[in-house]
Scaffold this motif. Structure first.
Motif, PDB file in Angstrom:
ATOM      1  N   PRO A 127       0.810  -1.239   0.000  1.00  0.00           N
ATOM      2  CA  PRO A 127       0.000   0.000   0.000  1.00  0.00           C
ATOM      3  C   PRO A 127       0.835   1.277   0.000  1.00  0.00           C
ATOM      4  N   MET A 128       0.322   2.306  -0.669  1.00  0.00           N
ATOM      5  CA  MET A 128       0.928   3.627  -0.710  1.00  0.00           C
ATOM      6  C   MET A 128       0.401   4.447   0.467  1.00  0.00           C
ATOM      7  N   PRO A 129       1.284   4.952   1.342  1.00  0.00           N
ATOM      8  CA  PRO A 129       0.815   5.711   2.509  1.00  0.00           C
ATOM      9  C   PRO A 129       0.518   7.166   2.177  1.00  0.00           C
ATOM     10  N   ARG A 132      -3.044  10.906  -2.053  1.00  0.00           N
ATOM     11  CA  ARG A 132      -3.013  11.430  -3.418  1.00  0.00           C
ATOM     12  C   ARG A 132      -3.881  10.590  -4.343  1.00  0.00           C
ATOM     13  N   LYS A 133      -4.532  11.272  -5.287  1.00  0.00           N
ATOM     14  CA  LYS A 133      -5.423  10.574  -6.204  1.00  0.00           C
ATOM     15  C   LYS A 133      -4.712  10.073  -7.461  1.00  0.00           C
ATOM     16  N   ASP A 134      -3.445  10.491  -7.646  1.00  0.00           N
ATOM     17  CA  ASP A 134      -2.725  10.110  -8.865  1.00  0.00           C
ATOM     18  C   ASP A 134      -1.689   9.020  -8.603  1.00  0.00           C
ATOM     19  N   THR A 135      -1.811   8.322  -7.476  1.00  0.00           N
ATOM     20  CA  THR A 135      -0.851   7.259  -7.179  1.00  0.00           C
ATOM     21  C   THR A 135      -1.559   5.925  -7.013  1.00  0.00           C
ATOM     22  N   GLN A 152       8.152   3.186  -6.521  1.00  0.00           N
ATOM     23  CA  GLN A 152       8.362   2.688  -5.167  1.00  0.00           C
ATOM     24  C   GLN A 152       8.930   3.764  -4.244  1.00  0.00           C
ATOM     25  N   GLU A 153       8.273   4.899  -4.254  1.00  0.00           N
ATOM     26  CA  GLU A 153       8.616   5.953  -3.316  1.00  0.00           C
ATOM     27  C   GLU A 153       7.450   6.099  -2.338  1.00  0.00           C
ATOM     28  N   PRO A 154       7.672   5.918  -1.038  1.00  0.00           N
ATOM     29  CA  PRO A 154       8.940   5.896  -0.309  1.00  0.00           C
ATOM     30  C   PRO A 154       9.577   4.517  -0.149  1.00  0.00           C
ATOM     31  N   PHE A 155       8.884   3.454  -0.555  1.00  0.00           N
ATOM     32  CA  PHE A 155       9.457   2.116  -0.466  1.00  0.00           C
ATOM     33  C   PHE A 155       8.719   1.217  -1.441  1.00  0.00           C
ATOM     34  N   PRO A 375       6.583  15.951   8.119  1.00  0.00           N
ATOM     35  CA  PRO A 375       5.657  15.192   7.271  1.00  0.00           C
ATOM     36  C   PRO A 375       4.853  14.156   8.052  1.00  0.00           C
ATOM     37  N   ASP A 376       3.597  14.013   7.672  1.00  0.00           N
ATOM     38  CA  ASP A 376       2.702  13.012   8.236  1.00  0.00           C
ATOM     39  C   ASP A 376       2.963  11.689   7.517  1.00  0.00           C
ATOM     40  N   PRO A 377       3.330  10.609   8.217  1.00  0.00           N
ATOM     41  CA  PRO A 377       3.612   9.330   7.544  1.00  0.00           C
ATOM     42  C   PRO A 377       2.446   8.806   6.716  1.00  0.00           C
ATOM     43  N   LYS A 378       1.221   9.224   7.047  1.00  0.00           N
ATOM     44  CA  LYS A 378       0.055   8.747   6.302  1.00  0.00           C
ATOM     45  C   LYS A 378      -0.246   9.624   5.084  1.00  0.00           C
ATOM     46  N   ARG A 379       0.521  10.711   4.911  1.00  0.00           N
ATOM     47  CA  ARG A 379       0.270  11.634   3.801  1.00  0.00           C
ATOM     48  C   ARG A 379       1.564  11.872   3.004  1.00  0.00           C
TER      49      ARG A 379
END
Length: 461
Positions: A127-129, A132-135, A152-155, A375-379
């Motif tokens: 999952p992407m944390p 954003r609507k474009d990921t 694969q950003e951030p992982f 930065p918020d890890p969920k955003r």
């Protein structure tokens, strides 16, 4: 299962991989990813993709410098079926659980080892944390046609090879990918030849795991020369991507504009691969661009503008990389501001219009998402880490003037080439380069919940 190598390990010249030496730092934003206990010097990935069964088969050879004495090696890795695991030629126990590969063999600090993992299975994403609507989901993605692509950003590098999947551990790479006839395989780094249906790539500049890429598909290949003859390669799908060719072909123009302002392109080759995504990614030397990026009349030249943004990252983010995800602003603020300067110049916009756009946008994003330095890890990678630090750079630019600002930017990327950096090192560099104390200004723009008021840096000394 594959036959394990002889217990007698061949001699390895680890000195050859010293350009991949790092000082890993535990990431405070995503602490579950990566480790500061080991430093991967070099990844050698021999991969085979079977579209008919959507099976990836791999042999990953990692040259590792343990940073600490430890009873085992732990890497990020998706739960593929392990076929064999060896350490310095001897078979050792290995197991994958909760997206971690644990190799049960003791290691000693600063005594390099060679880990070889053979594996197979069907790729899965993670999952992407972000909101954003474009990921999309992160990592190796299988297409409807049986191809592959990854962002694969951030992982997410761990979805296709065992990795220390955090930004501070950069390494060198050799990647070989075998595909069926009629298919092409694209990876980051400099093309290193093709033998039959095996495509090879090599990175002699260190690469963070999030900046690696892999794509497999029925691609068309187009080559070009960039500034100073830098070889460029574009990979696209005939028919599906024809409308994007004009933007791809502007790559030499984009790079020439960037070189004029920030100095020589930092790598021996470049290029773009177009994939089934709605976003773009600055993957090192081979940019990964989504064909679904919005490119409407209302947002003229969005695809080309985003491509320039990703090329800017080759300097700001790739050659100079953030030590941890706390400083993502250091990547995105520069690339966003460069993109804005390019738009201003090509559309002949006024200085006042750029000032107004940045300050108004900053106020909205800080209120919605908070300051960019926290930065918020969920955003992950939402608008505040782009526009707000771009507004900060605008303040520095307006304070010192064109000549001093672009001299600072060139010196930053050229003098820090192939290194990870952070807020403290950036502030120290700006202060030394300008002879003024920008500490308060930079910290305010990174930490304030509201748009900072005018701060005038004092001369040093």
């Amino acid at each position: 299962a594959s036959t394990p190598p002889s217990p007698t390990a061949p001699a390895v010249d680890y000195a050859a991989w010293q350009a991949g030496r790092s000082t890993p730092v535990a990431d405070p934003v995503y602490p579950a990813r990566g480790t500061d206990a080991l430093d991967v010097l070099h990844y050698d990935l021999a991969l085979e993709w079977a579209p008919s069964t959507t099976t990836l088969t791999g042999t990953a050879t990692l040259r590792i410098r343990p940073v600490k004495d430890a009873p085992s090696l732990v890497l990020d890795f998706m739960p593929y079926q392990l076929d064999s695991v060896t350490l310095d030629g001897a078979t050792v126990p290995g197991a994958v659980a909760k997206e971690k590969l644990t190799v049960s063999a003791p290691v000693v600090a600063d005594e390099p080892v060679t880990l070889v993992v053979t594996y197979h299975g069907r790729p899965k994403t993670t999952p992407m944390p972000s909101h954003r609507k474009d990921t999309e989901a992160l990592g190796l993605t299988v297409t409807k046609e049986g191809g592959l692509w990854t962002m694969q950003e951030p992982f997410g590098a761990f979805t296709w090879y065992p990795a220390n999947d955090q930004p501070s551990d950069e390494a060198l790479y050799d990647i070989r990918v075998t595909v069926p006839a009629g298919w092409s395989a694209i990876a980051g780094g400099t093309p290193a030849g093709q033998s039959g249906t095996t495509f090879s790539y090599r990175s002699t500049d260190p690469v963070a795991t999030y900046l690696t890429t892999l794509a497999v598909g029925k691609y068309q290949k187009l080559t070009a020369a960039g500034p100073r003859g830098v070889p460029l390669t574009y990979w696209y799908r005939k028919g599906a991507d024809d409308k994007l060719l004009p933007y791809l072909k502007k790559s030499p123009q984009y790079l020439a504009w960037l070189e004029k302002k920030f100095g020589p392109y930092p790598f021996p080759s470049g290029g773009v691969v177009v994939v089934d995504s709605a976003s773009g990614m600055e993957t090192q030397q081979m940019i990964t661009m989504g064909r679904k990026i919005e490119n409407t009349t209302a947002r003229r030249d969005r695809w080309g503008s985003d491509l320039l943004h990703e090329y800017a990252h080759q300097w700001f983010g790739n050659s100079v990389t953030p030590t941890t995800w706390t400083d993502l602003w250091l990547n995105e603020g520069w690339a966003k501001y460069i993109q804005d300067l390019y738009t201003k110049e090509t559309l002949k916009l006024s200085e006042a219009s750029l000032d107004r756009y940045l300050r108004e946008g900053d106020a909205v994003l800080r209120k919605k998402l908070g300051p960019p330095g926290r930065p918020d890890p969920k955003r992950f990678a939402e608008g505040n880490v782009y526009l707000c630090p771009a507004a900060m750079l605008r303040e520095i630019h307006r304070t010192v003037g064109d000549a001093a600002f672009f001299a600072l930017a060139r010196a930053w990327v050229q003098e820090q080439r192939n290194t990870p950096q952070d807020r403290a090192s950036f502030i120290a560099f700006v202060n030394k380069q300008t002879g003024r104390d920008f500490t308060a200004l930079i910290n305010a723009w990174l930490d304030s919940p509201t748009t900072p008021k005018k701060i005038t840096p004092k001369k040093i000394g």
